[in-house]
Design a protein around this motif. Structure first.
Motif, PDB file in Angstrom:
ATOM      1  N   LYS A  72     -10.227 -10.251  -2.351  1.00  0.00           N
ATOM      2  CA  LYS A  72     -11.693  -9.393  -1.803  1.00  0.00           C
ATOM      3  C   LYS A  72     -11.022  -8.316  -0.731  1.00  0.00           C
ATOM      4  N   ILE A  73     -11.108  -7.147  -1.336  1.00  0.00           N
ATOM      5  CA  ILE A  73     -10.909  -6.008  -0.170  1.00  0.00           C
ATOM      6  C   ILE A  73     -11.906  -5.662   0.568  1.00  0.00           C
ATOM      7  N   SER A  74     -12.011  -5.806   1.945  1.00  0.00           N
ATOM      8  CA  SER A  74     -12.851  -5.694   2.745  1.00  0.00           C
ATOM      9  C   SER A  74     -13.159  -4.508   3.237  1.00  0.00           C
ATOM     10  N   LEU A  75     -14.409  -3.820   3.849  1.00  0.00           N
ATOM     11  CA  LEU A  75     -14.579  -2.541   4.426  1.00  0.00           C
ATOM     12  C   LEU A  75     -13.402  -2.123   5.354  1.00  0.00           C
ATOM     13  N   GLU A  76     -13.162  -3.346   6.293  1.00  0.00           N
ATOM     14  CA  GLU A  76     -12.027  -3.205   7.190  1.00  0.00           C
ATOM     15  C   GLU A  76     -10.942  -2.733   6.641  1.00  0.00           C
ATOM     16  N   GLU A  77     -10.443  -3.345   5.402  1.00  0.00           N
ATOM     17  CA  GLU A  77      -9.337  -3.244   5.011  1.00  0.00           C
ATOM     18  C   GLU A  77      -9.439  -1.757   4.080  1.00  0.00           C
ATOM     19  N   ALA A  78     -10.512  -1.337   3.566  1.00  0.00           N
ATOM     20  CA  ALA A  78     -10.637  -0.185   2.656  1.00  0.00           C
ATOM     21  C   ALA A  78     -10.486   1.105   3.936  1.00  0.00           C
ATOM     22  N   MET A  79     -11.102   0.645   5.012  1.00  0.00           N
ATOM     23  CA  MET A  79     -10.779   1.864   6.127  1.00  0.00           C
ATOM     24  C   MET A  79      -9.480   2.030   6.681  1.00  0.00           C
ATOM     25  N   GLU A  80      -8.581   1.000   6.544  1.00  0.00           N
ATOM     26  CA  GLU A  80      -7.090   1.130   6.812  1.00  0.00           C
ATOM     27  C   GLU A  80      -6.337   1.585   5.802  1.00  0.00           C
ATOM     28  N   ILE A  81      -6.875   1.558   4.439  1.00  0.00           N
ATOM     29  CA  ILE A  81      -5.963   2.243   3.266  1.00  0.00           C
ATOM     30  C   ILE A  81      -6.449   3.404   3.008  1.00  0.00           C
ATOM     31  N   PHE A  82      -7.808   3.834   3.219  1.00  0.00           N
ATOM     32  CA  PHE A  82      -8.143   5.286   2.849  1.00  0.00           C
ATOM     33  C   PHE A  82      -7.347   6.269   3.659  1.00  0.00           C
ATOM     34  N   GLU A  83      -7.257   7.229   3.108  1.00  0.00           N
ATOM     35  CA  GLU A  83      -6.542   8.655   3.774  1.00  0.00           C
ATOM     36  C   GLU A  83      -7.440   9.979   3.505  1.00  0.00           C
ATOM     37  N   VAL A  84      -7.884  10.631   4.434  1.00  0.00           N
ATOM     38  CA  VAL A  84      -8.253  12.022   4.039  1.00  0.00           C
ATOM     39  C   VAL A  84      -7.594  12.834   3.123  1.00  0.00           C
ATOM     40  N   GLY A  85      -7.991  13.287   2.054  1.00  0.00           N
ATOM     41  CA  GLY A  85      -7.447  14.030   0.994  1.00  0.00           C
ATOM     42  C   GLY A  85      -7.235  13.225  -0.344  1.00  0.00           C
ATOM     43  N   ALA A  86      -7.306  11.891  -0.058  1.00  0.00           N
ATOM     44  CA  ALA A  86      -7.193  10.988  -1.498  1.00  0.00           C
ATOM     45  C   ALA A  86      -8.076  11.348  -2.222  1.00  0.00           C
ATOM     46  N   GLN A  87      -7.630  11.530  -3.714  1.00  0.00           N
ATOM     47  CA  GLN A  87      -8.726  11.781  -4.608  1.00  0.00           C
ATOM     48  C   GLN A  87      -8.930  10.457  -5.385  1.00  0.00           C
ATOM     49  N   ARG A  88      -8.098   9.488  -5.343  1.00  0.00           N
ATOM     50  CA  ARG A  88      -8.170   8.244  -5.860  1.00  0.00           C
ATOM     51  C   ARG A  88      -7.384   7.331  -5.443  1.00  0.00           C
ATOM     52  N   LEU A  89      -7.917   5.995  -5.492  1.00  0.00           N
ATOM     53  CA  LEU A  89      -7.198   4.736  -5.142  1.00  0.00           C
ATOM     54  C   LEU A  89      -6.948   4.018  -6.484  1.00  0.00           C
ATOM     55  N   ILE A  90      -5.976   3.910  -6.567  1.00  0.00           N
ATOM     56  CA  ILE A  90      -5.167   2.941  -7.812  1.00  0.00           C
ATOM     57  C   ILE A  90      -5.253   1.515  -7.212  1.00  0.00           C
ATOM     58  N   VAL A  91      -5.946   0.533  -7.596  1.00  0.00           N
ATOM     59  CA  VAL A  91      -5.529  -0.771  -7.285  1.00  0.00           C
ATOM     60  C   VAL A  91      -4.912  -1.802  -8.249  1.00  0.00           C
ATOM     61  N   GLY A  92      -3.805  -2.146  -8.161  1.00  0.00           N
ATOM     62  CA  GLY A  92      -3.081  -3.056  -9.069  1.00  0.00           C
ATOM     63  C   GLY A  92      -3.944  -4.481  -8.467  1.00  0.00           C
ATOM     64  N   THR A  93      -4.818  -5.001  -9.626  1.00  0.00           N
ATOM     65  CA  THR A  93      -5.326  -6.255  -9.177  1.00  0.00           C
ATOM     66  C   THR A  93      -4.791  -7.670  -9.463  1.00  0.00           C
TER      67      THR A  93
ATOM     68  N   VAL B 275       0.923  -1.217  -0.196  1.00  0.00           N
ATOM     69  CA  VAL B 275       0.007   0.066  -0.104  1.00  0.00           C
ATOM     70  C   VAL B 275       0.883   1.241   0.060  1.00  0.00           C
ATOM     71  N   ILE B 276       0.639   2.196  -0.811  1.00  0.00           N
ATOM     72  CA  ILE B 276       1.373   3.561  -0.986  1.00  0.00           C
ATOM     73  C   ILE B 276       0.453   4.332  -0.360  1.00  0.00           C
ATOM     74  N   GLY B 277       0.722   5.285   0.489  1.00  0.00           N
ATOM     75  CA  GLY B 277      -0.055   6.125   1.247  1.00  0.00           C
ATOM     76  C   GLY B 277       0.342   7.630   0.298  1.00  0.00           C
ATOM     77  N   LEU B 278      -0.492   8.656   0.772  1.00  0.00           N
ATOM     78  CA  LEU B 278      -0.381   9.996   0.229  1.00  0.00           C
ATOM     79  C   LEU B 278       0.960  10.631   0.454  1.00  0.00           C
ATOM     80  N   ASN B 279       1.684  10.254   1.504  1.00  0.00           N
ATOM     81  CA  ASN B 279       2.893  10.800   1.965  1.00  0.00           C
ATOM     82  C   ASN B 279       4.010  10.201   1.136  1.00  0.00           C
ATOM     83  N   GLY B 280       3.595   8.871   0.459  1.00  0.00           N
ATOM     84  CA  GLY B 280       4.786   8.258  -0.324  1.00  0.00           C
ATOM     85  C   GLY B 280       5.251   6.957   0.530  1.00  0.00           C
ATOM     86  N   GLN B 281       4.738   7.033   1.466  1.00  0.00           N
ATOM     87  CA  GLN B 281       5.506   5.839   2.174  1.00  0.00           C
ATOM     88  C   GLN B 281       4.657   4.558   1.990  1.00  0.00           C
ATOM     89  N   VAL B 282       5.731   3.495   1.691  1.00  0.00           N
ATOM     90  CA  VAL B 282       5.112   2.113   1.236  1.00  0.00           C
ATOM     91  C   VAL B 282       5.054   1.187   2.439  1.00  0.00           C
TER      92      VAL B 282
END
Length: 120
Positions: A49-70, A25-32
């Motif tokens: 399958k990405i669960s709601l719980e995992e989505a909540m951990e991935i998301f960051e306020v200010g993110a306009q888009r999540l790119i998922v390499g599937t 996962v790569i965050g808004l600050n560039g941390q991998v």
């Protein structure tokens, strides 16, 4: 600063010269960081399958888009609850096989976060 993804081979991904042999996962600050896929595996028996719980951990306020390499052939998807969570937070989600997702990631200029599955 958004890091550049240098390379991808089945089972590994190289970001800013550092090779990772797990999903990342790569965050808004560039941390991998290593993807916490156990959040989804515990509920669905798979990390495809990405669960709601995992989505909540991935998301960051200010993110306009999540790119998922599937994955190399594109097995990863969001659950309906996770998709709704991102919609509610006004974060578009783009699901692409990992090789294509890397191209999109490297050329993206908006505030993006990423999840990259490195196998199937």
């Amino acid at each position: 600063m958004k890091p550049i993804i240098d390379d991808f081979h089945f089972g590994s991904i190289t970001v800013s010269g550092l090779t990772h042999i797990n999903d990342i996962v790569i965050g808004l600050n560039g941390q991998v960081k290593k993807r916490n896929k156990q959040l989804s595996e515990a509920l669905y028996g798979t990390s495809h399958k990405i669960s709601l719980e995992e989505a909540m951990e991935i998301f960051e306020v200010g993110a306009q888009r999540l790119i998922v390499g599937t994955g190399e052939v594109g097995y990863v998807d969001l659950t309906d609850e996770a998709a709704e969570f991102f919609r509610h937070n006004r974060c578009a989600v783009q699901l692409l096989p990992t090789p294509q997702a890397i191209i999109v990631w490297n050329t993206s200029e908006e505030a993006v976060i990423g999840l990259f599955h490195v196998t199937c």
